[in-house]
Design a protein around this motif. Structure first.
Motif, PDB file in Angstrom:
ATOM      1  N   UNK A  45       0.818  -1.209   0.000  1.00 56.16           N
ATOM      2  CA  UNK A  45       0.000   0.000   0.000  1.00 56.16           C
ATOM      3  C   UNK A  45       0.860   1.271   0.000  1.00 56.16           C
ATOM      4  N   UNK A  46       1.937   1.262  -0.787  1.00 56.26           N
ATOM      5  CA  UNK A  46       2.786   2.432  -0.921  1.00 56.26           C
ATOM      6  C   UNK A  46       3.651   2.741   0.281  1.00 56.26           C
ATOM      7  N   UNK A  47       3.817   1.763   1.175  1.00 55.12           N
ATOM      8  CA  UNK A  47       4.591   1.986   2.403  1.00 55.12           C
ATOM      9  C   UNK A  47       5.452   0.775   2.725  1.00 55.12           C
ATOM     10  N   UNK A  48       6.503   1.028   3.500  1.00 58.01           N
ATOM     11  CA  UNK A  48       7.270  -0.035   4.122  1.00 58.01           C
ATOM     12  C   UNK A  48       6.624  -0.371   5.462  1.00 58.01           C
ATOM     13  N   UNK A  49       6.494  -1.667   5.733  1.00 61.07           N
ATOM     14  CA  UNK A  49       5.994  -2.145   7.020  1.00 61.07           C
ATOM     15  C   UNK A  49       7.106  -2.965   7.639  1.00 61.07           C
ATOM     16  N   UNK A  50       7.559  -2.563   8.818  1.00 66.43           N
ATOM     17  CA  UNK A  50       8.752  -3.154   9.409  1.00 66.43           C
ATOM     18  C   UNK A  50       8.484  -3.625  10.828  1.00 66.43           C
ATOM     19  N   UNK A  51       9.081  -4.754  11.183  1.00 62.53           N
ATOM     20  CA  UNK A  51       8.956  -5.281  12.538  1.00 62.53           C
ATOM     21  C   UNK A  51      10.271  -5.082  13.282  1.00 62.53           C
ATOM     22  N   UNK A  52      10.179  -4.413  14.413  1.00 68.58           N
ATOM     23  CA  UNK A  52      11.326  -4.246  15.295  1.00 68.58           C
ATOM     24  C   UNK A  52      11.120  -5.155  16.498  1.00 68.58           C
ATOM     25  N   UNK A  53      11.915  -6.224  16.522  1.00 69.65           N
ATOM     26  CA  UNK A  53      11.786  -7.232  17.566  1.00 69.65           C
ATOM     27  C   UNK A  53      12.488  -6.789  18.848  1.00 69.65           C
ATOM     28  N   UNK A  54      11.970  -7.269  19.955  1.00 66.74           N
ATOM     29  CA  UNK A  54      12.617  -7.110  21.246  1.00 66.74           C
ATOM     30  C   UNK A  54      12.580  -8.463  21.946  1.00 66.74           C
ATOM     31  N   UNK A  55      13.570  -8.706  22.804  1.00 72.97           N
ATOM     32  CA  UNK A  55      13.746 -10.032  23.388  1.00 72.97           C
ATOM     33  C   UNK A  55      13.905  -9.966  24.900  1.00 72.97           C
ATOM     34  N   UNK A  56      13.603 -11.077  25.545  1.00 71.72           N
ATOM     35  CA  UNK A  56      13.914 -11.252  26.955  1.00 71.72           C
ATOM     36  C   UNK A  56      15.351 -11.781  27.033  1.00 71.72           C
ATOM     37  N   UNK A  57      16.216 -11.093  27.726  1.00 74.10           N
ATOM     38  CA  UNK A  57      17.571 -11.612  27.905  1.00 74.10           C
ATOM     39  C   UNK A  57      18.487 -11.291  26.743  1.00 74.10           C
ATOM     40  N   UNK A  58      19.191 -12.303  26.230  1.00 76.96           N
ATOM     41  CA  UNK A  58      20.230 -12.131  25.216  1.00 76.96           C
ATOM     42  C   UNK A  58      19.734 -11.334  24.015  1.00 76.96           C
ATOM     43  N   UNK A  59      20.499 -10.306  23.656  1.00 74.22           N
ATOM     44  CA  UNK A  59      20.162  -9.505  22.488  1.00 74.22           C
ATOM     45  C   UNK A  59      19.107  -8.456  22.734  1.00 74.22           C
ATOM     46  N   UNK A  60      18.630  -8.328  23.961  1.00 74.69           N
ATOM     47  CA  UNK A  60      17.608  -7.340  24.268  1.00 74.69           C
ATOM     48  C   UNK A  60      18.189  -6.130  24.980  1.00 74.69           C
ATOM     49  N   UNK A  61      17.642  -4.959  24.682  1.00 73.90           N
ATOM     50  CA  UNK A  61      18.073  -3.747  25.376  1.00 73.90           C
ATOM     51  C   UNK A  61      17.477  -3.708  26.781  1.00 73.90           C
ATOM     52  N   UNK A  62      18.223  -3.147  27.708  1.00 73.23           N
ATOM     53  CA  UNK A  62      17.760  -3.028  29.087  1.00 73.23           C
ATOM     54  C   UNK A  62      16.451  -2.243  29.138  1.00 73.23           C
ATOM     55  N   UNK A  63      15.524  -2.740  29.969  1.00 76.39           N
ATOM     56  CA  UNK A  63      14.242  -2.064  30.130  1.00 76.39           C
ATOM     57  C   UNK A  63      13.175  -2.507  29.158  1.00 76.39           C
ATOM     58  N   UNK A  64      13.514  -3.423  28.221  1.00 79.67           N
ATOM     59  CA  UNK A  64      12.527  -3.934  27.269  1.00 79.67           C
ATOM     60  C   UNK A  64      12.507  -5.448  27.301  1.00 79.67           C
ATOM     61  N   UNK A  65      11.387  -6.031  26.880  1.00 76.80           N
ATOM     62  CA  UNK A  65      11.326  -7.461  26.638  1.00 76.80           C
ATOM     63  C   UNK A  65      10.492  -7.700  25.386  1.00 76.80           C
ATOM     64  N   UNK A  66      10.086  -8.946  25.148  1.00 75.94           N
ATOM     65  CA  UNK A  66       9.393  -9.284  23.905  1.00 75.94           C
ATOM     66  C   UNK A  66       8.111  -8.481  23.707  1.00 75.94           C
ATOM     67  N   UNK A  67       7.527  -7.975  24.793  1.00 76.11           N
ATOM     68  CA  UNK A  67       6.277  -7.221  24.692  1.00 76.11           C
ATOM     69  C   UNK A  67       6.462  -5.866  24.008  1.00 76.11           C
ATOM     70  N   UNK A  68       7.711  -5.429  23.865  1.00 74.18           N
ATOM     71  CA  UNK A  68       7.989  -4.154  23.191  1.00 74.18           C
ATOM     72  C   UNK A  68       8.118  -4.292  21.679  1.00 74.18           C
ATOM     73  N   UNK A  69       7.948  -5.496  21.155  1.00 76.85           N
ATOM     74  CA  UNK A  69       7.988  -5.697  19.700  1.00 76.85           C
ATOM     75  C   UNK A  69       6.981  -4.763  19.026  1.00 76.85           C
ATOM     76  N   UNK A  70       7.416  -4.091  17.964  1.00 77.85           N
ATOM     77  CA  UNK A  70       6.616  -3.029  17.354  1.00 77.85           C
ATOM     78  C   UNK A  70       6.611  -3.159  15.832  1.00 77.85           C
ATOM     79  N   UNK A  71       5.430  -2.996  15.241  1.00 79.48           N
ATOM     80  CA  UNK A  71       5.276  -2.932  13.785  1.00 79.48           C
ATOM     81  C   UNK A  71       5.174  -1.457  13.403  1.00 79.48           C
ATOM     82  N   UNK A  72       6.057  -1.007  12.513  1.00 80.70           N
ATOM     83  CA  UNK A  72       6.105   0.393  12.127  1.00 80.70           C
ATOM     84  C   UNK A  72       5.808   0.533  10.637  1.00 80.70           C
ATOM     85  N   UNK A  73       4.961   1.508  10.310  1.00 74.76           N
ATOM     86  CA  UNK A  73       4.707   1.852   8.911  1.00 74.76           C
ATOM     87  C   UNK A  73       5.546   3.075   8.550  1.00 74.76           C
ATOM     88  N   UNK A  74       6.338   2.924   7.480  1.00 71.42           N
ATOM     89  CA  UNK A  74       7.173   4.005   6.992  1.00 71.42           C
ATOM     90  C   UNK A  74       6.729   4.409   5.593  1.00 71.42           C
TER      91      UNK A  74
END
Length: 263
Positions: free
Chosen positions: A125-154
């Motif tokens: 639909x004329x846009x980029x749709x991107x998933x930014x994953x978040x994880x519990x533990x390894x590879x995750x930024x402090x203060x976030x977990x899998x619940x912070x996973x976000x779908x962004x329309x650009x």
């Protein structure tokens, strides 16, 4: 909308496996451009004969620059790929372009840190749709977990136009990981996979608010990871079985909410 609310979390008809082939490079995902298959690994892309799985060409990148390529889509004569610095933190992401004819890297767009780890994107639909994953533990930024996973329309120039969270019941199935694959269907639904469950989550945009709606779940023959629709075969979805390094084509049944509600 009322039908959707009644159909939340329905178990829809399962996918039917159509084809399975060994593909050594199938560690992150697979995509078809209608002529070839492309098996994606962290810093390599193998161009495959779709009949036999034989490698006909290969791109190999510097692992210091291409740390974790997660998935690709085929767009015209290009592969457009989601990449991240996983498992480094802070999490940072980029979009990488490849010429499918010459198997060369032709462009890069850094998205930097902020949202999470870019695991997949689609053009719809004329846009980029991107998933930014978040994880519990390894590879995750402090203060976030899998619940912070976000779908962004650009927009086409990667200016943000909107963002949504995944539904709680889908996030529960993905924990402690995130959404590894996703693609828009021609039927107007979002199709999303997790990291390891053999499930395809059917989602749709809400009329209001910032959380996607869970329409139902489809059993698939592979365990999560990246997915991509076949451009020539209606409702055929490509995925990988990481444990056996296989690429798999499955026919996804039409999403019939009325029939599913009667089961």
């Amino acid at each position: 909308m009322a039908a959707t609310l009644l159909a939340l979390a329905l178990a829809l008809s399962p996918a039917v496996e159509q084809k399975r082939m060994a593909a050594e490079g199938a560690r992150q995902g697979v995509v078809s451009d209608g002529r070839h298959l492309f098996a994606i690994d962290n810093a390599t892309i193998a161009k495959l004969d779709p009949r036999t799985g034989a490698v006909v060409a290969r791109w190999t990148g510097d692992p210091a620059l291409f740390r974790h390529m997660n998935s690709c889509i085929a767009l015209k004569a290009k592969l457009v790929c989601a990449a991240s610095n996983y498992p480094k933190t802070p999490m940072a992401s980029s979009v990488e372009w490849f010429d499918t004819r010459t198997m060369t890297h032709v462009a890069s767009r850094s998205l930097g840190p902020g949202r999470g780890s870019l695991t997949w994107l689609d053009w719809h639909d004329g846009s980029w749709w991107a998933c930014f994953a978040n994880y519990d533990g390894k590879g995750g930024d402090a203060g976030r977990d899998h619940r912070s996973t976000t779908i962004v329309r650009f927009g086409a120039d990667f200016v943000e136009q909107g963002a949504w969270l995944l539904p709680d019941n889908v996030l529960e199935r993905m924990a402690p990981y995130s959404a590894s694959g996703g693609a828009w269907g021609h039927d107007g639904y979002f199709y999303v996979t997790g990291h390891d469950r053999p499930e395809l989550y059917v989602l749709e945009l809400p009329e209001a608010g910032s959380e996607l709606l869970h329409v139902g779940t489809i059993a698939i023959p592979t365990n999560g990871q990246a997915i991509a629709w076949d451009p020539k075969e209606d409702r055929v979805l490509w995925s990988i079985e990481r444990s056996t390094r296989s690429v798999v084509a499955s026919r996804i049944p039409p999403v019939d909410l009325k029939s599913a509600a009667k089961k």
